[in-house]
Motif scaffolding. Structure first.
Motif, PDB file in Angstrom:
ATOM      1  N   LEU A 122       0.848  -1.188   0.000  1.00 32.47           N
ATOM      2  CA  LEU A 122       0.000   0.000   0.000  1.00 32.47           C
ATOM      3  C   LEU A 122       0.887   1.242   0.000  1.00 32.47           C
ATOM      4  O   LEU A 122       1.816   1.354   0.806  1.00 32.47           O
ATOM      5  CB  LEU A 122      -0.922   0.010   1.219  1.00 32.47           C
ATOM      6  N   ASP A 123       0.589   2.150  -0.918  1.00 31.73           N
ATOM      7  CA  ASP A 123       1.338   3.407  -1.010  1.00 31.73           C
ATOM      8  C   ASP A 123       0.464   4.601  -0.652  1.00 31.73           C
ATOM      9  O   ASP A 123       0.814   5.388   0.223  1.00 31.73           O
ATOM     10  CB  ASP A 123       1.868   3.602  -2.444  1.00 31.73           C
ATOM     11  N   VAL A 124      -0.659   4.729  -1.341  1.00 27.80           N
ATOM     12  CA  VAL A 124      -1.493   5.931  -1.242  1.00 27.80           C
ATOM     13  C   VAL A 124      -2.894   5.556  -0.792  1.00 27.80           C
ATOM     14  O   VAL A 124      -3.461   4.558  -1.245  1.00 27.80           O
ATOM     15  CB  VAL A 124      -1.583   6.641  -2.614  1.00 27.80           C
ATOM     16  N   ILE A 125      -3.456   6.357   0.112  1.00 25.37           N
ATOM     17  CA  ILE A 125      -4.838   6.181   0.536  1.00 25.37           C
ATOM     18  C   ILE A 125      -5.627   7.438   0.183  1.00 25.37           C
ATOM     19  O   ILE A 125      -5.198   8.559   0.488  1.00 25.37           O
ATOM     20  CB  ILE A 125      -4.954   5.910   2.044  1.00 25.37           C
ATOM     21  N   LEU A 126      -6.765   7.254  -0.449  1.00 30.87           N
ATOM     22  CA  LEU A 126      -7.733   8.324  -0.660  1.00 30.87           C
ATOM     23  C   LEU A 126      -8.888   8.042   0.284  1.00 30.87           C
ATOM     24  O   LEU A 126      -9.407   6.917   0.320  1.00 30.87           O
ATOM     25  CB  LEU A 126      -8.215   8.358  -2.113  1.00 30.87           C
ATOM     26  N   MET A 127      -9.336   9.040   1.050  1.00 32.38           N
ATOM     27  CA  MET A 127     -10.263   8.753   2.160  1.00 32.38           C
ATOM     28  C   MET A 127     -11.142   9.952   2.469  1.00 32.38           C
ATOM     29  O   MET A 127     -10.877  11.076   2.019  1.00 32.38           O
ATOM     30  CB  MET A 127      -9.452   8.357   3.390  1.00 32.38           C
ATOM     31  N   ASP A 128     -12.154   9.696   3.308  1.00 32.72           N
ATOM     32  CA  ASP A 128     -13.012  10.786   3.778  1.00 32.72           C
ATOM     33  C   ASP A 128     -12.454  11.364   5.076  1.00 32.72           C
ATOM     34  O   ASP A 128     -11.396  10.939   5.570  1.00 32.72           O
ATOM     35  CB  ASP A 128     -14.461  10.308   3.937  1.00 32.72           C
ATOM     36  N   THR A 129     -13.173  12.295   5.665  1.00 27.66           N
ATOM     37  CA  THR A 129     -12.696  12.982   6.872  1.00 27.66           C
ATOM     38  C   THR A 129     -12.542  12.035   8.045  1.00 27.66           C
ATOM     39  O   THR A 129     -11.541  12.084   8.785  1.00 27.66           O
ATOM     40  CB  THR A 129     -13.659  14.115   7.241  1.00 27.66           C
ATOM     41  N   ALA A 130     -13.523  11.157   8.240  1.00 27.65           N
ATOM     42  CA  ALA A 130     -13.474  10.244   9.379  1.00 27.65           C
ATOM     43  C   ALA A 130     -12.281   9.300   9.290  1.00 27.65           C
ATOM     44  O   ALA A 130     -11.584   9.056  10.290  1.00 27.65           O
ATOM     45  CB  ALA A 130     -14.779   9.438   9.454  1.00 27.65           C
ATOM     46  N   ALA A 131     -12.033   8.769   8.108  1.00 24.30           N
ATOM     47  CA  ALA A 131     -10.892   7.871   7.930  1.00 24.30           C
ATOM     48  C   ALA A 131      -9.580   8.619   8.115  1.00 24.30           C
ATOM     49  O   ALA A 131      -8.638   8.112   8.730  1.00 24.30           O
ATOM     50  CB  ALA A 131     -10.945   7.233   6.542  1.00 24.30           C
ATOM     51  N   ARG A 132      -9.514   9.853   7.617  1.00 20.03           N
ATOM     52  CA  ARG A 132      -8.305  10.650   7.776  1.00 20.03           C
ATOM     53  C   ARG A 132      -7.996  10.859   9.253  1.00 20.03           C
ATOM     54  O   ARG A 132      -6.854  10.681   9.696  1.00 20.03           O
ATOM     55  CB  ARG A 132      -8.465  12.012   7.094  1.00 20.03           C
ATOM     56  N   GLU A 133      -9.006  11.222  10.033  1.00 24.78           N
ATOM     57  CA  GLU A 133      -8.782  11.480  11.461  1.00 24.78           C
ATOM     58  C   GLU A 133      -8.294  10.225  12.174  1.00 24.78           C
ATOM     59  O   GLU A 133      -7.370  10.273  12.988  1.00 24.78           O
ATOM     60  CB  GLU A 133     -10.071  11.995  12.091  1.00 24.78           C
ATOM     61  N   GLN A 134      -8.913   9.088  11.874  1.00 23.68           N
ATOM     62  CA  GLN A 134      -8.524   7.843  12.541  1.00 23.68           C
ATOM     63  C   GLN A 134      -7.113   7.420  12.153  1.00 23.68           C
ATOM     64  O   GLN A 134      -6.289   7.114  13.027  1.00 23.68           O
ATOM     65  CB  GLN A 134      -9.512   6.725  12.189  1.00 23.68           C
TER      66      GLN A 134
END
Length: 205
Positions: A122-134
């Motif tokens: 895994l290199d890059v994650i694209l995510m929403d706000t909740a996932a970013r915070e966690q």
């Protein structure tokens, strides 16, 4: 083959000869066919297997076929990848309750994400706000400024430099997500330089 069997085979013609061969030698024939299939399949896999040169995951967000193609094949074209190189896209991960997923699915997604990170797939994650915070709290990401000093001048970069708000980038904006979309690069990413190129691709630099 014994001489008597050979004589019998020579005396037969056409269909009867093939029926005789099949009746008495079907097991060796099947065995040879199986071996040929195994070698043929192994050769096919060897010559058609593609190398993953970048691993991208979508967490708590989903993408339609158009965006999926742009996130994979679009980058491949941008980066001039060969036909044997590809971007692997991991989708369907929901890692917290705010993603409207049941508890078991969330648990399975978290395990899958952790396994990908541990295996350096895994290199890059694209995510929403909740996932970013966690994930930010769990120190999943590296400082993007270590990939490219120019990233430090981006207004969309978080204060600690580990996530980037890409909501207004051309590809993401046209996808019509309801909330913000963020990008982070995994701390032990196996392809950091290509991850930096991926950010430039999304930013259209």
């Amino acid at each position: 083959m014994k001489s008597a069997d050979l004589a019998t085979l020579r005396a037969l013609h056409g269909r009867k000869r093939w029926e005789h061969i099949w009746a008495y030698y079907k097991l060796p024939i099947i065995g040879i066919l199986i071996v040929l299939y195994i070698f043929g399949y192994a050769a096919y896999r060897h010559f058609t297997k593609k190398e993953a040169v970048l691993y991208v995951s979508l967490v708590n967000i989903s993408a339609g076929s158009d965006l999926t193609g742009q996130l994979t094949d679009g980058f491949a074209q941008y980066a001039h990848l060969t036909k044997k190189q590809q971007v692997n896209l991991l989708t369907g991960l929901m890692i917290n309750e705010t993603a409207n997923a049941d508890e078991q699915y969330v648990y399975a997604s978290e395990l899958k994400l952790l396994a990908a990170v541990s295996a350096q797939q895994l290199d890059v994650i694209l995510m929403d706000t909740a996932a970013r915070e966690q994930l930010q709290d769990e120190a999943y990401f590296l400082d993007l400024r270590t990939l490219d000093a120019d990233f430090g001048s981006l207004d969309e970069l978080s204060a600690d430099g580990v996530t980037l708000d890409i909501s207004d980038t051309p590809l993401i904006a046209q996808a019509g997500f309801e909330g913000s979309v963020y990008l982070g690069v995994i701390a032990n990413a196996p392809h950091p330089e290509r991850a930096a190129a991926y950010i430039r691709y999304l930013l259209k630099w």
